[in-house]
Scaffold this motif. Sequence first.
Motif, short mmCIF file in Angstrom:
data_model
loop_
_atom_site.label_atom_id
_atom_site.label_comp_id
_atom_site.label_asym_id
_atom_site.label_seq_id
_atom_site.Cartn_x
_atom_site.Cartn_y
_atom_site.Cartn_z
N ARG A 103 -39.36 21.95 -18.74
CA ARG A 103 -38.16 22.76 -18.55
C ARG A 103 -38.45 24.19 -18.10
N ASN A 104 -39.50 24.76 -18.64
CA ASN A 104 -39.79 26.16 -18.35
C ASN A 104 -40.74 26.34 -17.18
N ARG A 105 -41.13 25.25 -16.54
CA ARG A 105 -42.04 25.35 -15.40
C ARG A 105 -41.27 25.74 -14.15
N LYS A 106 -41.83 26.63 -13.37
CA LYS A 106 -41.21 27.03 -12.11
C LYS A 106 -41.78 26.27 -10.92
N GLU A 107 -42.94 25.64 -11.12
CA GLU A 107 -43.56 24.85 -10.07
C GLU A 107 -43.54 23.38 -10.45
N ARG A 108 -43.41 22.52 -9.46
CA ARG A 108 -43.41 21.09 -9.72
C ARG A 108 -44.77 20.67 -10.26
N ASN A 126 -34.17 19.96 -13.87
CA ASN A 126 -35.06 21.06 -14.20
C ASN A 126 -34.39 22.38 -13.83
N ASN A 128 -35.38 25.19 -12.91
CA ASN A 128 -35.98 26.02 -11.86
C ASN A 128 -36.03 25.35 -10.49
N TYR A 129 -36.11 24.02 -10.45
CA TYR A 129 -36.17 23.35 -9.15
C TYR A 129 -35.36 22.06 -9.11
N SER A 133 -29.53 22.01 -10.46
CA SER A 133 -29.72 23.40 -10.83
C SER A 133 -29.73 24.32 -9.61
N LYS A 134 -30.23 23.83 -8.46
CA LYS A 134 -30.46 24.70 -7.33
C LYS A 134 -29.82 24.25 -6.02
#
Length: 515
Positions: A103-108, A126, A128-129, A133-134
Motif C-alpha cells: 500500500r505504501n509503495r510508490k513503485e511497482r 494501490n 500510488n499507482y 487511484s490514478k
Amino acid sequence: MDSPVVTQLFRQLFRHHPTCQSRRNLATLATALRDVRRQHLHLQHHTRQHQQHRSYAIRERGGANALGVDKAESNWQQRTDLFQEDMTDEFKTFPMVTANDLRNRKERPRRVKMLMRDFIEDSLYNPNYGYFSKQVVIFTPGEPFDFTAFQDELDFHALLSKRYVEFEDALDAIEPTDTRQLWYTPTELFRPYYGEAIARYLVANYKLTTYPYHDLIIYEMGAGRGTLMLNILDYIRDVDPDVYARTKYKIIEISAQLASLQTSQVMKNSAARGHSNKVEVINKSIFDWNQRVPSPCFFLAFEVFDNFAHDVVRYDINTETPLQGHVLIDANGDFYEFYTPDIDPVAARFFRVRDAATDGKYKLPYPSTRIGKWLSQQRPLASNLSQQEYLPTRLMQFFDVLGKYFPAHRLLTSDFHSLPDAIKGLNAPIVQTRYQRRPVPVSTPLVHQGYFDIMFPTNFQTAEAMYQTVTGKHTRVLSHEEFMRRWAYIEETATRSGENPLLTWYKNASVLYTV
C-alpha cells in the motif's frame, strides 16, 4: 502528460489491436447496442460498440528499444503456456507479499511473489499507482437527456457520442494524455431517473420496515461523482419531507482521489442543494471496516462486485485437486504464473462456504465424467491441469463484513452477470485499457499495474446463495429490466419509437436485494 515509457509501452500493445472494443464505459453497453444494430443500419461513430478481442500480452525480455526506453518497461509480445522460462528457483526464494504490504509503495514491486487476488487488488487499488487511484475519470454528459424528444435509441446514442467527445476534448485542452481511462455509469446516463428509481425502492422499503422508529441510513460504496446520492436525496426531499428529515447518507470510498472529489465537489453540490448536513464521505476500504453499526441501514453497491479481486485456481484433471495461482514478478518486472497445491485460508474457506451454500452444485472448469476427462486428455499437448477458475474471494469477504459489522443491513446491488469476450477461464474477467481514445483489450490479468481495468462477471446464483449463508438473510435477484419496470417511471426514458434505453442498455446486468 504521459511519460515516454508509458507511451511506448501502449504503442507496442496497441499495435496488435487496431480494431478492439472499448473498455468498461462502453463495454457495459455492448449487449444493448448489439440489439439496436439488429434493428437499424450501421452507425459509425466514436463510441460505437463492438465485441472485444483479446490476446495474451506480457513484457518482452529483449534488449532496449530504438527509443532508448528501459527494456523492462517498454516492449510487449505474445506469450503462450508452452515452454515458459523456468523460474522455480526464484519462486522458492522471492518473498511473499500481499496487497496490504504494498500500500505504501510508490513503485511497482519486483523480485516478489503474491497470490493472484493480491496482484489484482494492488493493480486496481494501490494508492500510488492503482487504476482507480490514478487513472479513472468519470464521464458526465452535462444536462440530463430528454429521452421523450428522441426518435429512437440511435438518436440518443448519437447525442451521447457527441457529448462524450466534447467532454474529453475539454479535458485534453487542460491536460492532454494518451492513457485517460474514461467511463460512464447508468447513474450518469439516465440521471435523474435511475437515482429516482433507487430512491423509490429505498423509501418504500424503509416505510414497510423501520419507519418511524429508526432513521433512514444509507451507505453507498463506490459512489463515483456522487450523482446517485444527489438524485436520491433530491427525490426524497421533494416527495417525502418527513422521510427526508430522518435520512442520513454515508459514502464509503477506497480511492483517495475520488474521496477528495466527493468531499469537495459533492459536498459543495450537496450544500448548494441543501443536503450538506445529510452527507458524510468516509475514505476507507470496506475491508478495513472495524466499527459495528447496529442500526438498520441500506447498503448500496452498484458496479462494485465486478472490480473485487479474485483468486485463481486450476484443477488436476485426474485427482480434481485444486491448485492456487500465484504471480511472480522478476527483477525486470516480468510476470509468471505458478500454481501450488497449498490453498491459503481465504480460498479454502471460499470452497467450504460455496459448497455448503450451493449443496455442492456449481460449475467447474473441467469435465466431471470419466469419459469427458479421457477425451480432454486426447488433444495434442493436453495439459494435466484444467482451465483457470476465478474465485470471488473478495466478494465473500465483503459478505463477511456486512454480516459482522452491519447486522441489520439491507443490501441493494447491481452488476453484470455476463461480459462479452472475457479472457480464457471460468468466471474470467475482461482486461482492457484505453490508449489515444481507443480500447486495448488483452487476454491476461498479468498486465502493467494501474493501467488496465480488470472487470469480472458475477454469478448471481452462487453469490446469492453465499450471501444468504454468510449473513442469514433472504434475497431476491431480478434482471436490470425487471427492477426498473418495478421502480422507475419508464415513460420518462421512452423514445418516440417506443424504445427505452433504460430497459435495454443493461441486458447483461442483474439486481440482488435483501428482502
